[in-house]
Design a protein around this motif. Structure first.
Motif, PDB file in Angstrom:
ATOM      1  N   THR A   2      17.899  21.364  60.739  1.00  0.00           N
ATOM      2  CA  THR A   2      16.528  20.973  60.431  1.00  0.00           C
ATOM      3  C   THR A   2      15.612  21.032  61.646  1.00  0.00           C
ATOM      4  O   THR A   2      14.416  21.203  61.496  1.00  0.00           O
ATOM      5  CB  THR A   2      16.496  19.543  59.844  1.00  0.00           C
ATOM      6  N   GLU A   3      16.160  20.874  62.852  1.00  0.00           N
ATOM      7  CA  GLU A   3      15.342  20.906  64.052  1.00  0.00           C
ATOM      8  C   GLU A   3      15.125  22.338  64.525  1.00  0.00           C
ATOM      9  O   GLU A   3      15.978  23.197  64.353  1.00  0.00           O
ATOM     10  CB  GLU A   3      15.995  20.097  65.187  1.00  0.00           C
ATOM     11  N   SER A   4      13.969  22.589  65.112  1.00  0.00           N
ATOM     12  CA  SER A   4      13.706  23.911  65.677  1.00  0.00           C
ATOM     13  C   SER A   4      14.368  24.010  67.045  1.00  0.00           C
ATOM     14  O   SER A   4      14.731  23.006  67.658  1.00  0.00           O
ATOM     15  CB  SER A   4      12.198  24.133  65.815  1.00  0.00           C
ATOM     16  N   TYR A   5      14.499  25.228  67.539  1.00  0.00           N
ATOM     17  CA  TYR A   5      15.081  25.419  68.871  1.00  0.00           C
ATOM     18  C   TYR A   5      14.196  24.795  69.949  1.00  0.00           C
ATOM     19  O   TYR A   5      14.705  24.306  70.952  1.00  0.00           O
ATOM     20  CB  TYR A   5      15.349  26.900  69.131  1.00  0.00           C
ATOM     21  N   ASP A   6      12.888  24.768  69.725  1.00  0.00           N
ATOM     22  CA  ASP A   6      11.991  24.104  70.678  1.00  0.00           C
ATOM     23  C   ASP A   6      12.262  22.599  70.719  1.00  0.00           C
ATOM     24  O   ASP A   6      12.224  21.986  71.781  1.00  0.00           O
ATOM     25  CB  ASP A   6      10.526  24.356  70.317  1.00  0.00           C
ATOM     26  N   GLN A   7      12.532  22.004  69.554  1.00  0.00           N
ATOM     27  CA  GLN A   7      12.852  20.574  69.513  1.00  0.00           C
ATOM     28  C   GLN A   7      14.174  20.296  70.220  1.00  0.00           C
ATOM     29  O   GLN A   7      14.285  19.327  70.970  1.00  0.00           O
ATOM     30  CB  GLN A   7      12.938  20.084  68.063  1.00  0.00           C
ATOM     31  N   ILE A   8      15.179  21.151  69.989  1.00  0.00           N
ATOM     32  CA  ILE A   8      16.474  20.981  70.652  1.00  0.00           C
ATOM     33  C   ILE A   8      16.287  21.079  72.161  1.00  0.00           C
ATOM     34  O   ILE A   8      16.822  20.267  72.923  1.00  0.00           O
ATOM     35  CB  ILE A   8      17.494  22.028  70.156  1.00  0.00           C
ATOM     36  N   VAL A  11      14.644  17.835  73.467  1.00  0.00           N
ATOM     37  CA  VAL A  11      15.548  16.685  73.410  1.00  0.00           C
ATOM     38  C   VAL A  11      16.620  16.794  74.493  1.00  0.00           C
ATOM     39  O   VAL A  11      16.909  15.824  75.198  1.00  0.00           O
ATOM     40  CB  VAL A  11      16.183  16.541  72.009  1.00  0.00           C
ATOM     41  N   LEU A  12      17.216  17.973  74.650  1.00  0.00           N
ATOM     42  CA  LEU A  12      18.263  18.138  75.661  1.00  0.00           C
ATOM     43  C   LEU A  12      17.713  17.964  77.075  1.00  0.00           C
ATOM     44  O   LEU A  12      18.334  17.306  77.907  1.00  0.00           O
ATOM     45  CB  LEU A  12      18.940  19.500  75.513  1.00  0.00           C
ATOM     46  N   GLN A  13      16.537  18.525  77.345  1.00  0.00           N
ATOM     47  CA  GLN A  13      15.951  18.359  78.676  1.00  0.00           C
ATOM     48  C   GLN A  13      15.591  16.903  78.918  1.00  0.00           C
ATOM     49  O   GLN A  13      15.821  16.368  80.007  1.00  0.00           O
ATOM     50  CB  GLN A  13      14.719  19.247  78.855  1.00  0.00           C
ATOM     51  N   GLY A  14      15.057  16.234  77.920  1.00  0.00           N
ATOM     52  CA  GLY A  14      14.746  14.815  78.046  1.00  0.00           C
ATOM     53  C   GLY A  14      15.988  13.980  78.312  1.00  0.00           C
ATOM     54  O   GLY A  14      15.975  13.060  79.133  1.00  0.00           O
ATOM     55  N   TYR A  15      17.084  14.315  77.636  1.00  0.00           N
ATOM     56  CA  TYR A  15      18.337  13.595  77.847  1.00  0.00           C
ATOM     57  C   TYR A  15      18.823  13.783  79.283  1.00  0.00           C
ATOM     58  O   TYR A  15      19.238  12.826  79.940  1.00  0.00           O
ATOM     59  CB  TYR A  15      19.402  14.061  76.854  1.00  0.00           C
ATOM     60  N   SER A  32      16.241  28.096  78.031  1.00  0.00           N
ATOM     61  CA  SER A  32      15.989  28.666  76.700  1.00  0.00           C
ATOM     62  C   SER A  32      17.073  28.222  75.735  1.00  0.00           C
ATOM     63  O   SER A  32      18.214  27.962  76.132  1.00  0.00           O
ATOM     64  CB  SER A  32      15.928  30.198  76.755  1.00  0.00           C
ATOM     65  N   VAL A  33      16.686  28.128  74.476  1.00  0.00           N
ATOM     66  CA  VAL A  33      17.590  27.754  73.398  1.00  0.00           C
ATOM     67  C   VAL A  33      17.329  28.704  72.246  1.00  0.00           C
ATOM     68  O   VAL A  33      16.174  28.916  71.848  1.00  0.00           O
ATOM     69  CB  VAL A  33      17.353  26.294  72.936  1.00  0.00           C
ATOM     70  N   PHE A  79      26.548  24.378  71.665  1.00  0.00           N
ATOM     71  CA  PHE A  79      26.962  24.102  70.280  1.00  0.00           C
ATOM     72  C   PHE A  79      25.909  23.317  69.503  1.00  0.00           C
ATOM     73  O   PHE A  79      25.931  23.301  68.281  1.00  0.00           O
ATOM     74  CB  PHE A  79      28.328  23.402  70.259  1.00  0.00           C
ATOM     75  N   HIS A  80      24.958  22.700  70.212  1.00  0.00           N
ATOM     76  CA  HIS A  80      23.866  22.022  69.506  1.00  0.00           C
ATOM     77  C   HIS A  80      23.068  23.007  68.665  1.00  0.00           C
ATOM     78  O   HIS A  80      22.417  22.610  67.702  1.00  0.00           O
ATOM     79  CB  HIS A  80      22.952  21.287  70.501  1.00  0.00           C
ATOM     80  N   THR A  81      23.109  24.292  69.001  1.00  0.00           N
ATOM     81  CA  THR A  81      22.403  25.296  68.199  1.00  0.00           C
ATOM     82  C   THR A  81      23.133  25.597  66.893  1.00  0.00           C
ATOM     83  O   THR A  81      22.565  26.223  66.008  1.00  0.00           O
ATOM     84  CB  THR A  81      22.216  26.618  68.978  1.00  0.00           C
ATOM     85  N   ASP A  82      24.384  25.158  66.769  1.00  0.00           N
ATOM     86  CA  ASP A  82      25.185  25.424  65.574  1.00  0.00           C
ATOM     87  C   ASP A  82      25.290  24.214  64.649  1.00  0.00           C
ATOM     88  O   ASP A  82      25.617  24.360  63.481  1.00  0.00           O
ATOM     89  CB  ASP A  82      26.600  25.862  65.998  1.00  0.00           C
ATOM     90  N   PHE A  83      25.009  23.024  65.167  1.00  0.00           N
ATOM     91  CA  PHE A  83      25.155  21.809  64.378  1.00  0.00           C
ATOM     92  C   PHE A  83      24.033  21.695  63.342  1.00  0.00           C
ATOM     93  O   PHE A  83      22.883  22.031  63.625  1.00  0.00           O
ATOM     94  CB  PHE A  83      25.107  20.568  65.275  1.00  0.00           C
ATOM     95  N   ASP A  84      24.377  21.185  62.154  1.00  0.00           N
ATOM     96  CA  ASP A  84      23.347  20.895  61.152  1.00  0.00           C
ATOM     97  C   ASP A  84      22.404  19.810  61.664  1.00  0.00           C
ATOM     98  O   ASP A  84      21.220  19.814  61.366  1.00  0.00           O
ATOM     99  CB  ASP A  84      23.975  20.439  59.834  1.00  0.00           C
ATOM    100  N   ASP A  85      22.950  18.859  62.415  1.00  0.00           N
ATOM    101  CA  ASP A  85      22.157  17.792  63.009  1.00  0.00           C
ATOM    102  C   ASP A  85      22.351  17.850  64.529  1.00  0.00           C
ATOM    103  O   ASP A  85      23.174  17.121  65.089  1.00  0.00           O
ATOM    104  CB  ASP A  85      22.602  16.434  62.460  1.00  0.00           C
ATOM    105  N   PRO A  86      21.628  18.726  65.216  1.00  0.00           N
ATOM    106  CA  PRO A  86      21.883  18.956  66.633  1.00  0.00           C
ATOM    107  C   PRO A  86      21.564  17.773  67.547  1.00  0.00           C
ATOM    108  O   PRO A  86      22.068  17.710  68.658  1.00  0.00           O
ATOM    109  CB  PRO A  86      20.980  20.141  66.972  1.00  0.00           C
ATOM    110  N   ILE A  87      20.793  16.831  67.067  1.00  0.00           N
ATOM    111  CA  ILE A  87      20.416  15.691  67.900  1.00  0.00           C
ATOM    112  C   ILE A  87      21.506  14.627  67.917  1.00  0.00           C
ATOM    113  O   ILE A  87      21.779  14.025  68.955  1.00  0.00           O
ATOM    114  CB  ILE A  87      19.073  15.090  67.426  1.00  0.00           C
ATOM    115  N   ASP A  88      22.165  14.396  66.801  1.00  0.00           N
ATOM    116  CA  ASP A  88      23.170  13.335  66.708  1.00  0.00           C
ATOM    117  C   ASP A  88      24.607  13.829  66.839  1.00  0.00           C
ATOM    118  O   ASP A  88      25.537  13.062  66.630  1.00  0.00           O
ATOM    119  CB  ASP A  88      23.013  12.577  65.387  1.00  0.00           C
TER     120      ASP A  88
END
Length: 155
Positions: A2-8, A11-15, A32-33, A79-88
Motif C-alpha cells: 500500500t505504501e509508495s516507494y517514496d514513503q518507504i 520512513v527508512l531514512q527517518g528510522y 533510492s528505493v 526486502f521492505h520493497t517486497d512486503f505487503d506492509d513495508p513499514i511494520d
C-alpha cells in the motif's frame, strides 16, 4: 503493497536518522528505493579509514567493515520493497558473505537487489562502488546475504 516507494524511502531514512545511532554516525543515507532494489550510501570520512602512514598523494582507504555494514544493512532493508506492509515488517541477518575487490578510497554506494523473497527467508545480492579521488567510480566489494523475514499480519 500500500505504501509508495517514496514513503518507504522517507520512513527508512527517518528510522536511520532517529533510531539507529551507528548508521547515523556513519552518515548512511537511503538514496533510492524501487521494486526489489535499493541503494544506500555512506560518504567518505577520515574517521572511517584504516590507519597507515600516508605517502602524501593518496588518502587512506575506508575500513572494510564500513563496506560490510553497508552490504548487511541495504541487503536486509531491500526486502521492505517486497512486503505487503513495508513499514511494520522487518528482516534479520542469517548469513552474510562479503568479497572485497579493491580498496575504497571515496564515498561508498551500495545497491541491493532481491534474489528471492520467500515466506520467511530471503536472499539478496549487493554491489558496492566507491568514488576515487579523481572522480571515477569503481566496484570495491560484492556481497550476498540471507535474511529472516518478519512479515506483518497483512503479508
Amino acid at each position: 503493497m500500500t505504501e509508495s516507494y517514496d514513503q518507504i524511502h522517507a520512513v527508512l531514512q527517518g528510522y536511520i536518522d532517529e533510531n539507529h545511532e551507528f548508521l547515523s554516525w556513519l552518515g548512511a543515507t537511503v538514496e533510492s528505493v524501487d521494486d526489489g532494489r535499493m541503494t544506500m550510501a555512506i560518504p567518505y570520512d577520515e574517521k572511517l579509514t584504516n590507519t597507515r602512514p600516508s605517502n602524501g598523494d593518496r588518502r587512506p582507504d575506508i575500513h572494510g567493515g564500513v563496506a560490510a555494514t553497508l552490504i548487511d544493512t541495504v541487503g536486509g532493508i531491500v526486502f521492505h520493497t517486497d512486503f505487503d506492509d513495508p513499514i511494520d515488517a522487518g528482516a534479520a541477518t542469517i548469513n552474510l558473505n562479503v568479497n572485497y575487490l579493491r580498496p575504497a578510497t571515496g564515498d561508498l554506494e551500495a545497491t541491493a537487489r532481491i534474489i528471492r523473497a520467500g515466506s520467511s527467508v530471503g536472499v539478496s545480492e549487493i554491489m558496492v562502488e566507491s568514488t576515487t579521488p579523481d572522480g571515477e567510480t569503481r566496484e570495491v566489494a560484492t556481497g550476498q546475504g540471507s535474511y529472516r523475514l518478519f512479515r506483518s499480519a497483512r503479508d
